[in-house]
Design a protein around this motif. Structure first.
Motif, PDB file in Angstrom:
ATOM      1  N   ARG A 227       0.827  -1.196   0.000  1.00 16.76           N
ATOM      2  CA  ARG A 227       0.000   0.000   0.000  1.00 16.76           C
ATOM      3  C   ARG A 227       0.868   1.255   0.000  1.00 16.76           C
ATOM      4  O   ARG A 227       1.765   1.404   0.819  1.00 16.76           O
ATOM      5  N   ARG A 228       0.572   2.160  -0.928  1.00 18.95           N
ATOM      6  CA  ARG A 228       1.304   3.422  -1.000  1.00 18.95           C
ATOM      7  C   ARG A 228       0.465   4.516  -0.341  1.00 18.95           C
ATOM      8  O   ARG A 228      -0.711   4.698  -0.680  1.00 18.95           O
ATOM      9  N   VAL A 229       1.073   5.245   0.577  1.00 22.64           N
ATOM     10  CA  VAL A 229       0.381   6.317   1.290  1.00 22.64           C
ATOM     11  C   VAL A 229       1.178   7.599   1.165  1.00 22.64           C
ATOM     12  O   VAL A 229       2.385   7.629   1.451  1.00 22.64           O
ATOM     13  N   ALA A 230       0.516   8.661   0.726  1.00 22.35           N
ATOM     14  CA  ALA A 230       1.128   9.987   0.683  1.00 22.35           C
ATOM     15  C   ALA A 230       0.720  10.722   1.950  1.00 22.35           C
ATOM     16  O   ALA A 230      -0.469  10.925   2.207  1.00 22.35           O
ATOM     17  N   CYS A 231       1.694  11.098   2.752  1.00 19.77           N
ATOM     18  CA  CYS A 231       1.428  11.760   4.030  1.00 19.77           C
ATOM     19  C   CYS A 231       1.786  13.237   3.921  1.00 19.77           C
ATOM     20  O   CYS A 231       2.924  13.583   3.581  1.00 19.77           O
ATOM     21  N   ALA A 232       0.831  14.103   4.193  1.00 19.45           N
ATOM     22  CA  ALA A 232       1.093  15.539   4.190  1.00 19.45           C
ATOM     23  C   ALA A 232       1.944  15.883   5.400  1.00 19.45           C
ATOM     24  O   ALA A 232       1.530  15.664   6.538  1.00 19.45           O
ATOM     25  N   VAL A 233       3.153  16.387   5.159  1.00 17.12           N
ATOM     26  CA  VAL A 233       4.061  16.743   6.249  1.00 17.12           C
ATOM     27  C   VAL A 233       4.217  18.258   6.273  1.00 17.12           C
ATOM     28  O   VAL A 233       4.450  18.892   5.254  1.00 17.12           O
ATOM     29  N   SER A 234       4.071  18.826   7.462  1.00 12.74           N
ATOM     30  CA  SER A 234       4.116  20.285   7.617  1.00 12.74           C
ATOM     31  C   SER A 234       5.399  20.774   8.239  1.00 12.74           C
ATOM     32  O   SER A 234       5.672  21.976   8.242  1.00 12.74           O
ATOM     33  N   GLY A 235       6.194  19.867   8.805  1.00 12.50           N
ATOM     34  CA  GLY A 235       7.354  20.267   9.587  1.00 12.50           C
ATOM     35  C   GLY A 235       7.065  20.224  11.070  1.00 12.50           C
ATOM     36  O   GLY A 235       7.973  20.383  11.885  1.00 12.50           O
ATOM     37  N   GLY A 236       5.799  19.988  11.449  1.00 14.37           N
ATOM     38  CA  GLY A 236       5.419  19.889  12.853  1.00 14.37           C
ATOM     39  C   GLY A 236       5.421  18.452  13.338  1.00 14.37           C
ATOM     40  O   GLY A 236       5.629  17.505  12.573  1.00 14.37           O
TER      41      GLY A 236
ATOM     42  N   GLY B  54       6.417  11.526   1.844  1.00 17.67           N
ATOM     43  CA  GLY B  54       6.085  12.787   2.479  1.00 17.67           C
ATOM     44  C   GLY B  54       5.868  13.869   1.433  1.00 17.67           C
ATOM     45  O   GLY B  54       6.645  13.983   0.482  1.00 17.67           O
ATOM     46  N   VAL B  55       4.809  14.653   1.613  1.00 15.14           N
ATOM     47  CA  VAL B  55       4.498  15.735   0.674  1.00 15.14           C
ATOM     48  C   VAL B  55       4.289  17.025   1.456  1.00 15.14           C
ATOM     49  O   VAL B  55       3.460  17.079   2.373  1.00 15.14           O
ATOM     50  N   PHE B  56       5.057  18.050   1.096  1.00 18.16           N
ATOM     51  CA  PHE B  56       4.893  19.375   1.707  1.00 18.16           C
ATOM     52  C   PHE B  56       4.131  20.259   0.736  1.00 18.16           C
ATOM     53  O   PHE B  56       4.508  20.394  -0.429  1.00 18.16           O
TER      54      PHE B  56
ATOM     55  N   ALA C 228      -1.723  13.187  -5.089  1.00 18.25           N
ATOM     56  CA  ALA C 228      -1.207  11.944  -4.511  1.00 18.25           C
ATOM     57  C   ALA C 228      -1.602  10.734  -5.358  1.00 18.25           C
ATOM     58  O   ALA C 228      -0.790   9.831  -5.597  1.00 18.25           O
ATOM     59  N   MET C 229      -2.823  10.711  -5.833  1.00 18.20           N
ATOM     60  CA  MET C 229      -3.309   9.562  -6.584  1.00 18.20           C
ATOM     61  C   MET C 229      -2.790   9.560  -8.023  1.00 18.20           C
ATOM     62  O   MET C 229      -2.352   8.528  -8.543  1.00 18.20           O
ATOM     63  N   ASP C 230      -2.833  10.716  -8.673  1.00 21.62           N
ATOM     64  CA  ASP C 230      -2.513  10.783 -10.094  1.00 21.62           C
ATOM     65  C   ASP C 230      -1.021  10.926 -10.377  1.00 21.62           C
ATOM     66  O   ASP C 230      -0.539  10.441 -11.403  1.00 21.62           O
ATOM     67  N   ASN C 231      -0.290  11.599  -9.484  1.00 22.74           N
ATOM     68  CA  ASN C 231       1.136  11.840  -9.729  1.00 22.74           C
ATOM     69  C   ASN C 231       2.046  10.898  -8.960  1.00 22.74           C
ATOM     70  O   ASN C 231       3.129  10.565  -9.443  1.00 22.74           O
ATOM     71  N   LEU C 232       1.621  10.502  -7.773  1.00 18.13           N
ATOM     72  CA  LEU C 232       2.468   9.645  -6.947  1.00 18.13           C
ATOM     73  C   LEU C 232       1.992   8.200  -6.929  1.00 18.13           C
ATOM     74  O   LEU C 232       2.673   7.344  -6.359  1.00 18.13           O
TER      75      LEU C 232
END
Length: 437
Positions: A6-15, A34-36, A115-119
């Motif tokens: 399973r591929r998961v794109a996680c929004a990372v903010s730096g927090g 990780g996606v900023f 996340a779905m279309d590009n990653l």
């Protein structure tokens, strides 16, 4: 292990919160990226913006976790779909909630598509504080069923045989948020509600802890999360604060860069005496302390009149003018995509209400209107109900949905004044009655 594919794109903010979400996903065996999201251009206004430092912190978090890192820009989308709405709400005299609008348009729309279309992600995740009712693998078993677009869905249609997904309050009581992260299949159309719908939730992981079903505070501190390499390691990096994606600001100065000053008066709610002046009603919200030069004691904003520019203030934080027990929303967004059966059947329903994320739940009665909006009658008056904020409704730990607050009932102070006038009129009438002979 099933999670391994399973591929998961996680929004990372730096927090910390998004970092722990990525950490737990990694430990569960998911392929995490990780996606900023850069959603604010620091060159748009004068003053500092922390976006570049946040991006650097997010990159270092991904390095620490040994996961790929991507950066994506939604500056134009954020301006057109979130920030412009925020300015319009302030001009109408309301106090908007940009975080909910940002979730609707940016995180669970543009970021989801990316996340779905590009990653090639099967899921997205964030560090929001809430839980869903599904176990990890149930997230991927949900099937989307196209439903008719009606005011309320047909209650007798055949539902998905998979478990019904719903949102549960966070076990971490100080951060009981609403909707968190979702992972719809590629064939599922993207919904854009204020809170996600049941069909959207069919692909949701729960906040920072997934199948743990509870927030483990100790886990947040494991692996020296708070001391990971950071350009601001000694600064406050616990949670994202300030305006969503814009950061902490001198808010008055910031708003006046986009809205023309609208000078007006601070007026005492008790005797209508002018207590001072201000630069614009949009700079103040109900319940906020008003800065009145030369006056001893604290005064608080209790109401606003956009037509005159007057801001009404009262001399204490618990003044009865700050308390109300009635409000009306716009059309409520129900997570189940329809009102609860009890509310449809009886047109009234008991549940619980809050409009601030750390506010204690208040028992209330909902009255359903024909346009899908509701009147909310609170069992006891609540302080500083605010137009523009979102009323969120709960049954037990389950989040039912939300609606924007558009109208308020009279304050306790106004009701007291009405009773006093009525009693005074009755007394005058009695005094005018001639004695019997």
């Amino acid at each position: 292990m099933l999670a391994a594919g399973r591929r998961v794109a996680c929004a990372v903010s730096g927090g910390v919160d998004s970092a722990v979400a990525a950490l737990l996903l990694r430990r569960r065996g998911y392929q995490v990226t990780g996606v900023f999201m850069k959603n604010w251009d620091p060159l748009d206004e004068q003053g500092a913006c922390s976006v570049d430092r946040d991006c650097e912190d997010a990159y270092r978090v991904c390095q620490k976790l040994d996961i790929p890192f991507h950066q994506v820009s939604y500056v134009k989308e954020y301006w057109n779909e979130v920030f412009s709405d925020l300015l319009k709400e302030y001009e109408l005299g309301r106090t908007p909630n940009p975080d909910i609008v940002c979730n609707k348009h940016i995180k669970f729309n543009h970021f989801l598509h990316y996340a779905m279309d590009n990653l090639g992600a099967d899921a997205i995740a964030t560090g929001h504080y809430a839980r869903t009712s599904l176990e990890d693998e149930e997230v991927f078993q949900q099937k989307h069923t196209k439903r008719p677009r009606e005011l309320f869905r047909n209650r007798f249609e055949v539902r998905n045989t998979c478990p019904r997904p719903y949102v549960i309050r966070s076990c971490y009581l100080h951060h009981s948020g609403s909707v968190i992260c979702k992972t719809p299949s590629r064939s599922r159309p993207v919904q854009r509600p204020d809170l996600l719908s049941e069909s959207d939730l069919a692909g949701c992981f729960e906040e920072n802890h997934f199948s743990f079903r509870g927030f483990n505070k100790k886990l947040r501190k494991e692996d020296s999360v708070r001391t990971w390499p950071s350009s601001r390691a000694k600064e406050k990096r616990g949670m994202s604060m300030g305006v969503c994606f814009i950061g902490e600001r001198n808010f008055e100065k910031f708003l006046l860069e986009y809205l023309e000053p609208q000078p007006g008066n601070f007026v005492s709610i008790e005797d209508k005496k002018v207590m001072g002046t201000h630069k614009g009603w949009f700079l103040y919200t109900i319940g906020q302390r008003a800065r009145l030069a030369g006056l001893q004691g604290a005064w608080f904003v209790v109401d606003k009149d956009v037509s005159t520019g007057d801001i009404f203030v009262a001399p204490s934080t618990d003044h009865p003018a700050l308390f109300r027990d009635l409000l009306r929303t716009n059309r409520v967004h129900w997570i189940a995509e329809e009102p609860p059966a009890e509310l449809v059947r009886d047109k009234m329903m008991e549940c619980h209400f809050r409009f601030r994320h750390q506010m204690a739940l208040v028992p209330c009665v909902l009255t359903l209107n024909q346009d899908g909006s509701v009147w909310v009658t609170l069992v006891k008056p609540a302080r500083a109900l605010t137009p523009g904020q979102f009323a969120v409704f709960y049954k037990g730990d389950e989040c039912l949905g939300s609606g924007k607050i558009l109208r308020l009932g009279p304050s306790v102070f106004t009701m007291q004044q009405g009773r006093n006038r009525e009693e005074g009129t009755k007394k005058e009438d009695i005094d005018k009655v001639e004695p019997a002979t």
